[in-house]
Design an enzyme around this catalytic site. Structure first.
Site, PDB file in Angstrom:
ATOM      1  N   ASP A 469      78.646  35.941  48.326  1.00 57.28           N
ATOM      2  CA  ASP A 469      77.516  36.826  48.262  1.00 57.28           C
ATOM      3  C   ASP A 469      76.278  36.122  47.912  1.00 57.28           C
ATOM      4  OD1 ASP A 469      75.899  39.415  48.313  1.00 57.28           O
ATOM      5  OD2 ASP A 469      76.212  39.201  46.063  1.00 57.28           O
ATOM      6  N   ASP A 664      79.668  39.949  43.056  1.00 55.71           N
ATOM      7  CA  ASP A 664      79.289  40.380  41.622  1.00 55.71           C
ATOM      8  C   ASP A 664      78.932  41.483  41.482  1.00 55.71           C
ATOM      9  OD1 ASP A 664      76.811  39.910  42.786  1.00 55.71           O
ATOM     10  OD2 ASP A 664      76.056  39.794  40.513  1.00 55.71           O
ATOM     11  N   ASP A 668      79.921  44.567  46.625  1.00 54.56           N
ATOM     12  CA  ASP A 668      80.784  43.759  46.861  1.00 54.56           C
ATOM     13  C   ASP A 668      82.392  44.006  46.933  1.00 54.56           C
ATOM     14  OD1 ASP A 668      78.993  41.630  47.623  1.00 54.56           O
ATOM     15  OD2 ASP A 668      78.765  41.234  45.671  1.00 54.56           O
TER      16      ASP A 668
END
Length: 778
Positions: A469, A664, A668
């Protein structure tokens, strides 16, 4: 007590995490039950009954009630049992209990939930104590039972005494003193082994410890006292070394939390100080943290400035600067400034407790290979016993060897059977995997990496693609206000004050950055009314009768402000903007999310390890392409929604890729669950991400992923080495034993020697890795 407000009749399901409500239901179901008392000081639960009752059934019901209350959820469990609540702050109003004629009385150590009865009725109650459920004790045991770490010391002493008595009897003493010396050697060498065997026999199970005692007893029965004493000496010595290795592992982990503070200084509205137990701290309390003290809970700096030492949680030796608006983690050290902080969450939900729970889970979850050896070990033990029995008759009846008494021409069939029993025992095999896995978990926990079980240690080494990410992973995730502009210029102070007043009511990442900036500038918030959040657009409120809005450029560009806004050029790649408008006031705040300084080097080293790097982000493509050029990423997918990220992970998996997803946030979590292995950034990452992650990188240190990958490779290599050593030794020694070509003494030395080698080889993960960053895997 962690419950959530409920309405409706009493027949609705009782939330397991609310102990009081669960006990109330038990009172309703059992008319003989009058009261339940939780005594935290004595660590007992007492029940009061009136009349004849089914005591075992009642005990089971109350115990299961307590267990469900303690186990239901990791972050919202009932905290009454740990003494972290008074039931006065519970989401369940006590008035509901009063309407049901139930009263709750509490003092510092006990809580009693009882029926409302006449004053004389309690005199006829019969009280019984119920043992404190083990599930409630786990957090305490994990931190307090430090004596288990030193368990290897008395075991080593017993092994040395066994060797001393055995050697003295063999070399220096004559009969009958030699026999007495051997008996003492047997007692010392078998003392701890016999205890373990007895515990297993009570569960109707046997393992290698039983085999060792059987061989020692068999050796003594045929007069081979020396071989039996040597076996017990080496077996007890290897057991002591095994417990030393595991104790060292536990000590590495427990040292992270040993000095956690027990009390905190609370400030009231008048600034008066009082000492309070950390477990009783509630969200919103104001604390004073003096220089050199630890932060007792996760909190936010409200006054003052300092730096914190977070090395015990993250492995980061450099102090981290803390200013107003910055968050601090429980268990970290306040270095030099006296600061006032606001409690963000209770101690039970702090980063420190999250880490403890993750480590406990990691130690309980076994690697796939370890689960195989556990199942294999039980069946193998029975197989070895059966084979030894069969070979005893083969040597006796087929080869004509004496059954028990040795002849001058050779050993007896029983002697050869005992030798086979020793060399075929799977001691080294049983220890080969768990010793390596626990050592890896301990080293990684000490250096800011949390593996959630042995499966994660094995799986990470097999990945071929690393998907990351962007926000909070490759970037810091901590947006900061770079510039404030007004149109026309001159009213920048009004723009930032109004933006601060709006954003302090929001939880968006942009809001946190602007709120922190406003606190650092000591701004006074304005009074706003009719506040509302417009999903996907921004915020709207009323200020002195005027409508003020804050949000995306395209949202505010609709209407009379469109001409001014469209003339302002967009921000450069890598920056974000937020616009604000109120009647004649128009402006914007430009924020920046910096790329992690170590991100480029980490990605380069991942490529050097043969891993493909891929970024999955919901940001606009121009920002993502800027990141790609800065970090030289192999592949990139931008403007993705959470479900689209999940689809990308599934597509890669369908192509045969083993993907490690690093993220995080809540968005996600689905991708982390779908990936071959999920990696969450930071102890303060979202609970959803932590729940789905197999590996947690403390304090958002991206370079720890590289260390985790190399550690996983090294652990897998050591596990393979251990399996080759243990299985190879068994094959060689068993082959000679079946041919009756190996004496019992050599069999004992070979068997126990391989066990010691396996344990010490695993310990290299703990001792070698602690000197610094792991070297590249070879």
């Amino acid at each position: 007590m962690g419950g959530t407000r409920e309405h409706g009749p009493q027949t609705e399901p009782v939330p397991a995490k609310c102990l009081a409500r669960a006990v109330v239901q038990a009172l309703a179901e059992d008319p003989t039950l009058e009261a339940v008392t939780v005594d935290r000081a004595r660590r007992t639960i007492s029940v009061a009954t009136l009349g004849r009752t089914d005591v075992p059934s009642l005990t089971e019901r109350i115990t299961s009630t307590v267990q469900r209350a303690q186990e239901s959820g990791r972050t919202h469990r009932c905290t009454l049992l740990a003494g972290q609540d008074t039931c006065q702050t519970c989401g369940q109003p006590l008035a509901e209990f009063e309407r049901q004629k139930i009263k709750i009385s509490q003092d510092a150590e006990t809580t009693t939930i009882a029926r409302v009865t006449c004053p004389t009725a309690p005199k006829f109650w019969r009280w019984r104590d119920i043992p404190w459920p083990k599930v409630v004790q786990r957090d305490v045991e994990f931190l307090e039972h430090a004596e288990e770490i030193e368990e290897w010391k008395p075991q080593l002493l017993a092994a040395l005494l066994c060797g001393l008595f055995g050697a003295s009897a063999y070399f220096f003493l004559s009969a009958p003193f030699a026999t007495a010396g051997f008996i003492l050697a047997y007692v010392a060498g078998a003392w701890y082994t016999a205890q373990e065997v007895w515990e297993r026999l009570q569960k109707r199970a046997i393992d290698v410890h039983f085999l060792m005692l059987a061989v020692a007893a068999g050796s003594a029965s045929i007069g081979a006292w020396g071989e039996g004493a040597m076996l017990l000496f080496l077996f007890s010595l290897s057991g002591a070394l095994e417990h030393f290795a595991l104790g060292r592992t536990q000590r590495e982990i427990r040292s992270l939390f040993r000095d956690a503070p027990k009390t905190a200084t609370v400030l009231d509205d008048l600034g008066h100080e009082r000492q309070t137990q950390v477990e009783r701290l509630q969200t919103g309390m104001r604390l004073l943290i003096k220089p050199g003290a630890q932060f007792p809970v996760d909190a936010e700096i409200a006054k003052g400035q300092t730096a914190s030492d977070e090395s015990n949680l993250t492995g980061e030796a450099t102090p981290v600067e803390k200013r107003i608006g910055d968050s601090v983690l429980a268990g970290t050290l306040n270095l030099w400034g006296a600061v006032e902080v606001i409690v963000l969450r209770p101690a039970a939900e702090s980063s420190l407790r999250k880490i403890i729970r993750l480590i406990k889970e990691a130690q309980q979850q076994k690697a796939p290979a370890q689960r195989f050896t556990d199942r294999f070990g039980t069946y193998y033990t029975y197989s070895v016993l059966g084979l030894s029995l069969v070979m005893f008759f083969v040597w006796w009846l087929a080869f004509g060897q004496a059954p028990f008494a040795a002849r001058q021409t050779g050993h007896s069939a029983f002697y050869h059977a005992m030798t086979l029993l020793v060399v075929a025992s799977p001691c080294a095999l049983v220890l080969s995997i768990p010793s390596a896995v626990l050592a890896a978990i301990a080293w990684s926990a000490r250096h800011g990496i949390l593996f959630r079980g042995g499966a994660a240690v094995e799986k990470l080494a097999a990945v071929s693609t690393v998907a990351l990410d962007k926000t909070g992973t490759l970037t810091t995730g901590e947006l900061r206000v770079e510039t404030v502009e007004s149109f026309p210029p001159g009213r920048e102070a009004d723009v930032v004050r109004l933006a601060y007043s709006l954003e302090r009511l929001s939880t968006h990442p942009l809001a946190r950055a602007i709120t922190r900036y406003g606190k650092q500038q000591a701004l006074t918030p304005l009074d706003l009314t009719r506040f509302e959040s417009i999903t996907g657009q921004g915020l709207r409120a009323q200020h002195n009768g005027a409508t003020c809005v804050l949000g995306r450029r395209d949202w505010l560009a609709e209407g009379p402000r469109a001409q001014v806004i469209n003339q302002v050029p967009a921000t450069d790649a890598g920056f974000s903007e937020i616009w604000l408008a109120e009647e004649e006031l128009l402006g914007r705040l430009i924020l920046r999310d910096d790329i992690r300084p170590q991100a480029r080097q980490v990605l380069e080293e991942l490529r050097a390890e043969g891993l493909r790097t891929l970024v999955l982000t919901g940001d606009r493509r121009s920002t993502a392409e800027h990141l790609r050029s800065e970090l030289r990423i192999d592949d990139l997918r931008a403007e993705l929604k959470p479900e689209e990220k999940l689809s990308e992970i599934r597509a890669l998996t369908a192509q045969g890729e083993r993907v490690a997803m690093v993220g995080d946030g809540v968005n996600d979590a689905p991708s982390l669950a779908a990936a071959h292995i999920g990696v969450a950034m930071g102890a303060r990452g979202s609970d959803a991400a932590l729940e789905q992650a197999d590996v947690v990188l403390m304090h958002d240190r991206l370079e720890n992923f590289l260390a985790a990958f190399r550690l996983s490779q090294r652990a897998r290599r050591i596990i393979r080495q251990n399996l080759v050593i243990s299985l190879g030794t068994v094959v060689v020694l068993v082959s000679f034993a079946l041919l009756a070509r190996i004496p019992l003494t050599i069999g004992v030395v070979g068997h126990e020697g391989s066990t010691v080698i396996v344990v010490m080889n695993s310990l290299r993960l703990l001792l070698g890795g602690s000197r610094g960053t792991l070297p590249p895997a070879r």
